[in-house]
Design a protein around this motif. Structure first.
Motif, PDB file in Angstrom:
ATOM      1  N   ALA A 185      -3.727  -0.473  61.526  1.00  0.00           N
ATOM      2  CA  ALA A 185      -4.993  -0.133  60.877  1.00  0.00           C
ATOM      3  C   ALA A 185      -5.808   0.827  61.724  1.00  0.00           C
ATOM      4  CB  ALA A 185      -5.805  -1.397  60.603  1.00  0.00           C
ATOM      5  N   GLU A 186      -6.718   1.508  61.063  1.00  0.00           N
ATOM      6  CA  GLU A 186      -7.619   2.446  61.734  1.00  0.00           C
ATOM      7  C   GLU A 186      -8.818   1.682  62.266  1.00  0.00           C
ATOM      8  OE1 GLU A 186      -9.610   6.857  61.111  1.00  0.00           O
ATOM      9  OE2 GLU A 186      -8.552   5.881  59.467  1.00  0.00           O
ATOM     10  N   THR A 187      -8.883   1.514  63.574  1.00  0.00           N
ATOM     11  CA  THR A 187      -9.983   0.822  64.238  1.00  0.00           C
ATOM     12  C   THR A 187     -10.639   1.762  65.240  1.00  0.00           C
ATOM     13  OG1 THR A 187      -8.543  -0.012  65.989  1.00  0.00           O
ATOM     14  CG2 THR A 187      -8.752  -1.375  64.001  1.00  0.00           C
ATOM     15  N   GLU A 188     -11.732   1.309  65.847  1.00  0.00           N
ATOM     16  CA  GLU A 188     -12.409   2.149  66.842  1.00  0.00           C
ATOM     17  C   GLU A 188     -11.483   2.468  68.015  1.00  0.00           C
ATOM     18  OE1 GLU A 188     -15.323   3.645  66.558  1.00  0.00           O
ATOM     19  OE2 GLU A 188     -15.361   2.822  64.528  1.00  0.00           O
ATOM     20  N   GLY A 189     -10.681   1.485  68.418  1.00  0.00           N
ATOM     21  CA  GLY A 189      -9.750   1.718  69.512  1.00  0.00           C
ATOM     22  C   GLY A 189      -8.726   2.781  69.180  1.00  0.00           C
ATOM     23  N   VAL A 190      -8.231   2.754  67.947  1.00  0.00           N
ATOM     24  CA  VAL A 190      -7.251   3.754  67.508  1.00  0.00           C
ATOM     25  C   VAL A 190      -7.903   5.136  67.423  1.00  0.00           C
ATOM     26  CG1 VAL A 190      -5.801   4.489  65.586  1.00  0.00           C
ATOM     27  CG2 VAL A 190      -5.810   2.093  66.296  1.00  0.00           C
ATOM     28  N   LYS A 191      -9.161   5.175  66.969  1.00  0.00           N
ATOM     29  CA  LYS A 191      -9.873   6.448  66.890  1.00  0.00           C
ATOM     30  C   LYS A 191     -10.053   7.059  68.278  1.00  0.00           C
ATOM     31  CE  LYS A 191     -12.412   5.293  62.662  1.00  0.00           C
ATOM     32  NZ  LYS A 191     -13.732   4.952  62.081  1.00  0.00           N
ATOM     33  N   ASP A 192     -10.386   6.221  69.251  1.00  0.00           N
ATOM     34  CA  ASP A 192     -10.527   6.708  70.625  1.00  0.00           C
ATOM     35  C   ASP A 192      -9.191   7.245  71.141  1.00  0.00           C
ATOM     36  OD1 ASP A 192     -13.169   5.993  70.636  1.00  0.00           O
ATOM     37  OD2 ASP A 192     -12.855   4.075  71.649  1.00  0.00           O
ATOM     38  N   TRP A 193      -8.118   6.527  70.842  1.00  0.00           N
ATOM     39  CA  TRP A 193      -6.784   6.952  71.267  1.00  0.00           C
ATOM     40  C   TRP A 193      -6.421   8.288  70.622  1.00  0.00           C
ATOM     41  CZ3 TRP A 193      -1.687   6.303  68.676  1.00  0.00           C
ATOM     42  CH2 TRP A 193      -0.607   6.573  69.549  1.00  0.00           C
ATOM     43  N   LYS A 194      -6.797   8.460  69.359  1.00  0.00           N
ATOM     44  CA  LYS A 194      -6.514   9.707  68.640  1.00  0.00           C
ATOM     45  C   LYS A 194      -7.202  10.883  69.322  1.00  0.00           C
ATOM     46  CE  LYS A 194      -7.194  11.925  64.124  1.00  0.00           C
ATOM     47  NZ  LYS A 194      -7.710  11.733  62.735  1.00  0.00           N
ATOM     48  N   GLU A 195      -8.448  10.679  69.760  1.00  0.00           N
ATOM     49  CA  GLU A 195      -9.189  11.749  70.418  1.00  0.00           C
ATOM     50  C   GLU A 195      -8.598  12.108  71.774  1.00  0.00           C
ATOM     51  OE1 GLU A 195     -13.265  10.636  70.620  1.00  0.00           O
ATOM     52  OE2 GLU A 195     -13.563  10.666  68.447  1.00  0.00           O
ATOM     53  N   LYS A 196      -8.135  11.094  72.502  1.00  0.00           N
ATOM     54  CA  LYS A 196      -7.606  11.319  73.840  1.00  0.00           C
ATOM     55  C   LYS A 196      -6.167  11.833  73.833  1.00  0.00           C
ATOM     56  CE  LYS A 196     -10.553   7.781  75.931  1.00  0.00           C
ATOM     57  NZ  LYS A 196     -10.601   6.449  76.590  1.00  0.00           N
ATOM     58  N   PHE A 197      -5.381  11.339  72.861  1.00  0.00           N
ATOM     59  CA  PHE A 197      -3.963  11.686  72.816  1.00  0.00           C
ATOM     60  C   PHE A 197      -3.557  12.115  71.398  1.00  0.00           C
ATOM     61  CE2 PHE A 197      -4.591   8.278  75.947  1.00  0.00           C
ATOM     62  CZ  PHE A 197      -4.185   8.921  77.107  1.00  0.00           C
TER      63      PHE A 197
END
Length: 250
Positions: A185-197
């Motif tokens: 699922a799309e969560t805040e943690g995944v969004k942060d990971w998307k921005e970094k990597f």
């Protein structure tokens, strides 16, 4: 209203997948007990859920402690008088290659994941027996696939799945169903990971047949509604893959 007047406990229920599940169950009429450490998000979500016409309760509790499981159960019974659904969603872990994964990392994952699940299932057993209720625990495709750097998380998640299947068989004669959701699922943690990597994120999306992440409420939450309701009355001990087809079990 598939869950009208039902009472659900949701750990990690104030944010991410937990908040999506809280909203989805409340939309179907369930009263919600949110267990989380984030008081601000918890208070906001209680107001939101009460705004749609259900009762809600926030409890700030460390679920890794067995005495807190008993306190959670007592507080929910005091406010609502029963427990119909127990959803063990919360889990904390740290990523590292196996040889770099410390005992403390394993301890964190097992305390907040496996042991927290075990403690709450024990604490709520008699209440779930009285209502012929449902337990929803959480697995992970990363554990089934054996993804690198996921040793502590994968071990705890597979321990949860193993426990769930055993308890599903033991509790079935009493009418309690125990099932597992394995989400992406799309969560805040995944969004942060998307921005970094971004490259790694796009590679992950490419491996998902449906080419997207799940929505915490519309996708994962609706799966939880299904497992919590009479729609799944003939299902127990099952792992429901809500992951866009990433892991296919046969």
């Amino acid at each position: 209203m598939l869950l009208e007047n039902k009472v659900a406990i949701i750990t990690g229920g104030a944010g991410g997948i937990g908040a999506g599940i809280s909203r989805a169950l409340a939309a179907e009429g369930a009263n919600i007990a949110i267990i989380d450490l984030n008081e601000e998000k918890g208070a906001e979500l209680v107001k939101e859920l009460e705004g749609v016409g259900v009762q809600a309760l926030f409890l700030k509790k460390d679920i890794s402690l067995e005495e807190n499981a008993k306190e959670i159960r007592a507080a929910v019974i005091k406010k609502f008088g029963k427990i119909d659904v127990l959803i063990n969603n919360a889990h904390a872990s740290r990523q590292a290659a196996f040889m770099e994964t410390t005992n403390e990392m394993f301890e964190l994952s097992f305390k907040t994941g496996f042991l927290a699940t075990l403690f709450l299932m024990r604490a709520c057993y008699e209440d779930l027996k009285a209502t012929k209720g449902a337990v929803i625990n959480f697995g992970s495709g990363s554990a089934m696939k054996g993804m690198e750097t996921q040793a502590s998380y994968a071990a705890s998640k597979e321990a949860i799945r193993g426990l769930s299947r055993v308890v599903a068989n033991e509790w079935a004669p009493e009418g309690i169903r125990v099932n597992i959701i394995s989400p992406i699922a799309e969560t805040e943690g995944v969004k942060d990971w998307k921005e970094k990597f971004p490259a790694e994120f796009e590679a992950m999306i490419d491996r998902i047949p449906l080419k997207r992440l799940g929505d915490p409420q519309k996708d994962i939450g609706q799966a939880a509604v299904f497992l919590a309701s009479d729609m799944s009355s003939f299902m127990t001990g099952q792992t429901l893959m809500v992951d866009g087809g990433s892991i296919q079990l046969y």
